[in-house]
Write a protein that holds these residues in place. Structure first.
Motif, PDB file in Angstrom:
ATOM      1  N   MET A  62      39.370  -5.445 118.149  1.00  0.00           N
ATOM      2  CA  MET A  62      38.795  -6.641 117.557  1.00  0.00           C
ATOM      3  C   MET A  62      38.190  -7.527 118.649  1.00  0.00           C
ATOM      4  O   MET A  62      38.735  -7.648 119.746  1.00  0.00           O
ATOM      5  CB  MET A  62      39.866  -7.431 116.800  1.00  0.00           C
ATOM      6  N   LYS A  63      37.059  -8.118 118.334  1.00  0.00           N
ATOM      7  CA  LYS A  63      36.439  -9.085 119.247  1.00  0.00           C
ATOM      8  C   LYS A  63      36.573 -10.479 118.651  1.00  0.00           C
ATOM      9  O   LYS A  63      36.219 -10.706 117.490  1.00  0.00           O
ATOM     10  CB  LYS A  63      34.967  -8.735 119.482  1.00  0.00           C
ATOM     11  N   ILE A  64      37.087 -11.390 119.456  1.00  0.00           N
ATOM     12  CA  ILE A  64      37.345 -12.755 119.006  1.00  0.00           C
ATOM     13  C   ILE A  64      36.635 -13.744 119.923  1.00  0.00           C
ATOM     14  O   ILE A  64      36.633 -13.576 121.149  1.00  0.00           O
ATOM     15  CB  ILE A  64      38.851 -13.059 118.998  1.00  0.00           C
ATOM     16  N   ILE A  65      36.034 -14.759 119.328  1.00  0.00           N
ATOM     17  CA  ILE A  65      35.501 -15.880 120.093  1.00  0.00           C
ATOM     18  C   ILE A  65      36.277 -17.128 119.698  1.00  0.00           C
ATOM     19  O   ILE A  65      36.442 -17.426 118.511  1.00  0.00           O
ATOM     20  CB  ILE A  65      33.995 -16.094 119.838  1.00  0.00           C
ATOM     21  N   VAL A  66      36.770 -17.836 120.689  1.00  0.00           N
ATOM     22  CA  VAL A  66      37.460 -19.106 120.468  1.00  0.00           C
ATOM     23  C   VAL A  66      36.546 -20.225 120.947  1.00  0.00           C
ATOM     24  O   VAL A  66      36.063 -20.196 122.092  1.00  0.00           O
ATOM     25  CB  VAL A  66      38.803 -19.163 121.217  1.00  0.00           C
ATOM     26  N   LEU A  67      36.301 -21.189 120.091  1.00  0.00           N
ATOM     27  CA  LEU A  67      35.491 -22.344 120.458  1.00  0.00           C
ATOM     28  C   LEU A  67      36.412 -23.433 121.002  1.00  0.00           C
ATOM     29  O   LEU A  67      37.394 -23.802 120.351  1.00  0.00           O
ATOM     30  CB  LEU A  67      34.716 -22.871 119.244  1.00  0.00           C
ATOM     31  N   ALA A  68      36.092 -23.920 122.176  1.00  0.00           N
ATOM     32  CA  ALA A  68      36.940 -24.923 122.811  1.00  0.00           C
ATOM     33  C   ALA A  68      36.085 -26.092 123.288  1.00  0.00           C
ATOM     34  O   ALA A  68      34.873 -25.952 123.488  1.00  0.00           O
ATOM     35  CB  ALA A  68      37.703 -24.318 123.987  1.00  0.00           C
ATOM     36  N   LYS A  69      36.730 -27.214 123.465  1.00  0.00           N
ATOM     37  CA  LYS A  69      36.006 -28.401 123.911  1.00  0.00           C
ATOM     38  C   LYS A  69      36.840 -29.160 124.938  1.00  0.00           C
ATOM     39  O   LYS A  69      38.046 -29.345 124.758  1.00  0.00           O
ATOM     40  CB  LYS A  69      35.685 -29.321 122.728  1.00  0.00           C
ATOM     41  N   GLN A  70      36.177 -29.575 126.007  1.00  0.00           N
ATOM     42  CA  GLN A  70      36.819 -30.483 126.949  1.00  0.00           C
ATOM     43  C   GLN A  70      36.562 -31.899 126.445  1.00  0.00           C
ATOM     44  O   GLN A  70      35.417 -32.306 126.259  1.00  0.00           O
ATOM     45  CB  GLN A  70      36.245 -30.310 128.359  1.00  0.00           C
ATOM     46  N   VAL A  71      37.623 -32.633 126.201  1.00  0.00           N
ATOM     47  CA  VAL A  71      37.498 -33.950 125.577  1.00  0.00           C
ATOM     48  C   VAL A  71      38.055 -35.024 126.495  1.00  0.00           C
ATOM     49  O   VAL A  71      38.927 -34.772 127.324  1.00  0.00           O
ATOM     50  CB  VAL A  71      38.243 -33.996 124.223  1.00  0.00           C
ATOM     51  N   PRO A  72      37.562 -36.260 126.357  1.00  0.00           N
ATOM     52  CA  PRO A  72      38.154 -37.370 127.095  1.00  0.00           C
ATOM     53  C   PRO A  72      39.538 -37.670 126.537  1.00  0.00           C
ATOM     54  O   PRO A  72      39.759 -37.579 125.325  1.00  0.00           O
ATOM     55  CB  PRO A  72      37.180 -38.526 126.857  1.00  0.00           C
ATOM     56  N   THR A 130      42.177  -5.973 121.899  1.00  0.00           N
ATOM     57  CA  THR A 130      41.417  -7.149 121.465  1.00  0.00           C
ATOM     58  C   THR A 130      40.800  -7.852 122.666  1.00  0.00           C
ATOM     59  O   THR A 130      41.441  -8.004 123.715  1.00  0.00           O
ATOM     60  CB  THR A 130      42.333  -8.127 120.711  1.00  0.00           C
ATOM     61  N   GLU A 131      39.555  -8.287 122.512  1.00  0.00           N
ATOM     62  CA  GLU A 131      38.861  -9.027 123.571  1.00  0.00           C
ATOM     63  C   GLU A 131      38.644 -10.461 123.114  1.00  0.00           C
ATOM     64  O   GLU A 131      38.050 -10.704 122.063  1.00  0.00           O
ATOM     65  CB  GLU A 131      37.515  -8.382 123.897  1.00  0.00           C
ATOM     66  N   ILE A 132      39.119 -11.405 123.906  1.00  0.00           N
ATOM     67  CA  ILE A 132      39.002 -12.822 123.573  1.00  0.00           C
ATOM     68  C   ILE A 132      38.033 -13.492 124.533  1.00  0.00           C
ATOM     69  O   ILE A 132      38.253 -13.500 125.750  1.00  0.00           O
ATOM     70  CB  ILE A 132      40.358 -13.533 123.640  1.00  0.00           C
ATOM     71  N   SER A 133      36.965 -14.048 123.989  1.00  0.00           N
ATOM     72  CA  SER A 133      36.014 -14.840 124.776  1.00  0.00           C
ATOM     73  C   SER A 133      36.129 -16.288 124.335  1.00  0.00           C
ATOM     74  O   SER A 133      36.235 -16.581 123.141  1.00  0.00           O
ATOM     75  CB  SER A 133      34.581 -14.343 124.548  1.00  0.00           C
ATOM     76  N   TYR A 141      24.606 -26.186 116.273  1.00  0.00           N
ATOM     77  CA  TYR A 141      23.398 -25.379 116.435  1.00  0.00           C
ATOM     78  C   TYR A 141      23.431 -24.633 117.770  1.00  0.00           C
ATOM     79  O   TYR A 141      23.196 -23.417 117.822  1.00  0.00           O
ATOM     80  CB  TYR A 141      22.152 -26.262 116.362  1.00  0.00           C
ATOM     81  N   ALA A 142      23.732 -25.355 118.846  1.00  0.00           N
ATOM     82  CA  ALA A 142      23.754 -24.729 120.169  1.00  0.00           C
ATOM     83  C   ALA A 142      24.835 -23.646 120.250  1.00  0.00           C
ATOM     84  O   ALA A 142      24.609 -22.566 120.811  1.00  0.00           O
ATOM     85  CB  ALA A 142      23.976 -25.790 121.241  1.00  0.00           C
ATOM     86  N   ILE A 143      25.998 -23.931 119.695  1.00  0.00           N
ATOM     87  CA  ILE A 143      27.088 -22.959 119.742  1.00  0.00           C
ATOM     88  C   ILE A 143      26.739 -21.723 118.918  1.00  0.00           C
ATOM     89  O   ILE A 143      27.000 -20.584 119.348  1.00  0.00           O
ATOM     90  CB  ILE A 143      28.397 -23.597 119.247  1.00  0.00           C
ATOM     91  N   ALA A 144      26.149 -21.922 117.747  1.00  0.00           N
ATOM     92  CA  ALA A 144      25.755 -20.774 116.915  1.00  0.00           C
ATOM     93  C   ALA A 144      24.718 -19.920 117.632  1.00  0.00           C
ATOM     94  O   ALA A 144      24.788 -18.679 117.586  1.00  0.00           O
ATOM     95  CB  ALA A 144      25.208 -21.267 115.573  1.00  0.00           C
ATOM     96  N   MET A 145      23.770 -20.557 118.305  1.00  0.00           N
ATOM     97  CA  MET A 145      22.766 -19.803 119.057  1.00  0.00           C
ATOM     98  C   MET A 145      23.415 -19.039 120.210  1.00  0.00           C
ATOM     99  O   MET A 145      23.028 -17.907 120.516  1.00  0.00           O
ATOM    100  CB  MET A 145      21.691 -20.752 119.577  1.00  0.00           C
ATOM    101  N   ALA A 146      24.412 -19.659 120.848  1.00  0.00           N
ATOM    102  CA  ALA A 146      25.119 -18.987 121.942  1.00  0.00           C
ATOM    103  C   ALA A 146      25.886 -17.772 121.428  1.00  0.00           C
ATOM    104  O   ALA A 146      25.898 -16.714 122.067  1.00  0.00           O
ATOM    105  CB  ALA A 146      26.072 -19.971 122.623  1.00  0.00           C
ATOM    106  N   ILE A 147      26.521 -17.899 120.268  1.00  0.00           N
ATOM    107  CA  ILE A 147      27.263 -16.775 119.689  1.00  0.00           C
ATOM    108  C   ILE A 147      26.308 -15.634 119.330  1.00  0.00           C
ATOM    109  O   ILE A 147      26.612 -14.461 119.566  1.00  0.00           O
ATOM    110  CB  ILE A 147      28.065 -17.241 118.459  1.00  0.00           C
ATOM    111  N   HIS A 162      23.636 -14.974 120.867  1.00  0.00           N
ATOM    112  CA  HIS A 162      23.249 -14.385 122.161  1.00  0.00           C
ATOM    113  C   HIS A 162      24.360 -13.473 122.699  1.00  0.00           C
ATOM    114  O   HIS A 162      24.086 -12.365 123.174  1.00  0.00           O
ATOM    115  CB  HIS A 162      22.950 -15.500 123.161  1.00  0.00           C
ATOM    116  N   ILE A 163      25.605 -13.934 122.607  1.00  0.00           N
ATOM    117  CA  ILE A 163      26.733 -13.163 123.126  1.00  0.00           C
ATOM    118  C   ILE A 163      26.965 -11.909 122.283  1.00  0.00           C
ATOM    119  O   ILE A 163      27.274 -10.831 122.794  1.00  0.00           O
ATOM    120  CB  ILE A 163      28.015 -14.033 123.137  1.00  0.00           C
ATOM    121  N   GLY A 164      26.812 -12.052 120.970  1.00  0.00           N
ATOM    122  CA  GLY A 164      27.072 -10.951 120.038  1.00  0.00           C
ATOM    123  C   GLY A 164      28.094 -11.376 119.002  1.00  0.00           C
ATOM    124  O   GLY A 164      29.129 -11.967 119.359  1.00  0.00           O
TER     125      GLY A 164
END
Length: 289
Positions: free
Chosen positions: A1-11, A57-60, A102-108, A110-112
């Motif tokens: 399985m290939k997994i992408i985790v969306l993360a954010k650096q926050v104040p 499983t590969e986690i990006s 939008y930017a994250i969806a475009m990046a995904i 691109h990554i696959g």
């Protein structure tokens, strides 16, 4: 399985001061301590639990932000992730949830496209809970929100436990999909000492270009796992009009630090009579109930 985790650096919202906001209405992130968004850590833990049961499983981990956002990618690698992607470009500055998704969806794209995309329910610097579902919409995927646990899965379907206001709900759906994870799910595991040693020199291309350490540059060049991939707006074929401030219909007017100070206090005896009377009082004045 290939997994992408969306993360954010926050104040760190516990340290909001007078310099926390710029004149254009955006957060002055340089003036605030930065941390890994708590809900996103819960999402990462759910991904790591799948990897525990299925080692192939590969986690990006994907994050959008300035150069220093690479810090949370390294932290994700220390906890068990396999790859890190930093979506970074001046064109992304000042993005609201619409431009961010939008930017994250475009990046995904691109990554696959992975089998599963996980993110935290919301970020503590905005509390909108919009980016995860918006990414799902832009990718044409189903989204399941408020997920507390992954109960079961096979090659085609996954069963999830959602935490709702008055109980829980089990949902079964098909891959691929987007899941947003609540803070009531399992907490993130601690950093792994062996993985810290393996990934402590992981760097982005920008970080390497600013470093004068030739040994570090040689080490990263020789070991591919130390490369944190940078993706610019042009790399992901993003439309400039949909990025950053240009693509953000919402604007922050002001932010402030609110402190709750008790003006009075009272003590009650630890008896059933006293407690019952106090609860009735709270219900009567609508403090609870």
């Amino acid at each position: 399985m290939k997994i992408i985790v969306l993360a954010k650096q926050v104040p760190d919202t516990r340290n909001v001061g007078k310099d926390a906001m710029k004149e254009d209405g955006t957060i002055n992130r340089g003036a605030l301590p930065a941390i890994f968004n708590p809900d996103d850590l819960h999402a990462l833990e759910q991904a790591l639990r799948i990897k525990d049961a299925n080692p192939d499983t590969e986690i990006s981990v994907v994050t959008m932000g300035p150069d220093r956002a690479a810090d949370i990618l390294r932290e994700a690698l220390y906890r068990g992730a396999d790859k890190g992607y930093l979506v970074t470009d001046r064109a992304f500055a000042g993005a609201d949830t619409l431009a961010t998704s939008y930017a994250i969806a475009m990046a995904i794209n691109h990554i696959g496209m992975p089998d599963l995309i996980l993110s935290g329910r919301q970020a503590i610097d905005g509390d909108t809970a919009q980016v995860g579902p918006q990414v799902a919409h832009k990718l044409g995927l189903n989204a399941v929100t408020y997920v507390e646990d992954i109960l079961d899965y096979n090659n085609e379907t996954i069963t999830l436990l959602r935490r709702l206001e008055h109980g829980t709900e089990e949902v079964r759906t098909h891959f691929p999909l987007v899941i947003t994870v609540t803070g009531s799910s399992a907490p993130a595991r601690p950093l792994n000492a062996l993985r810290i040693q393996r990934f402590k020199y992981a760097r982005t291309a920008t970080e390497l270009s600013r470093s004068k350490d030739e040994m570090l540059q040689k080490l990263v060049a020789e070991r591919s796992h130390l490369n944190i991939v940078e993706l610019s707006a042009s790399d992901i074929n993003a439309n400039p009009e949909e990025c950053g401030l240009a693509g953000s219909p919402t604007k922050v007017k002001t932010i402030q630090n609110v402190s709750f100070i008790a003006k009075e206090s009272r003590s009650i005896a630890p008896t059933d009579t006293e407690l019952e009377a106090f609860v009735k009082e709270l219900i009567a004045n609508h403090t609870i109930g």
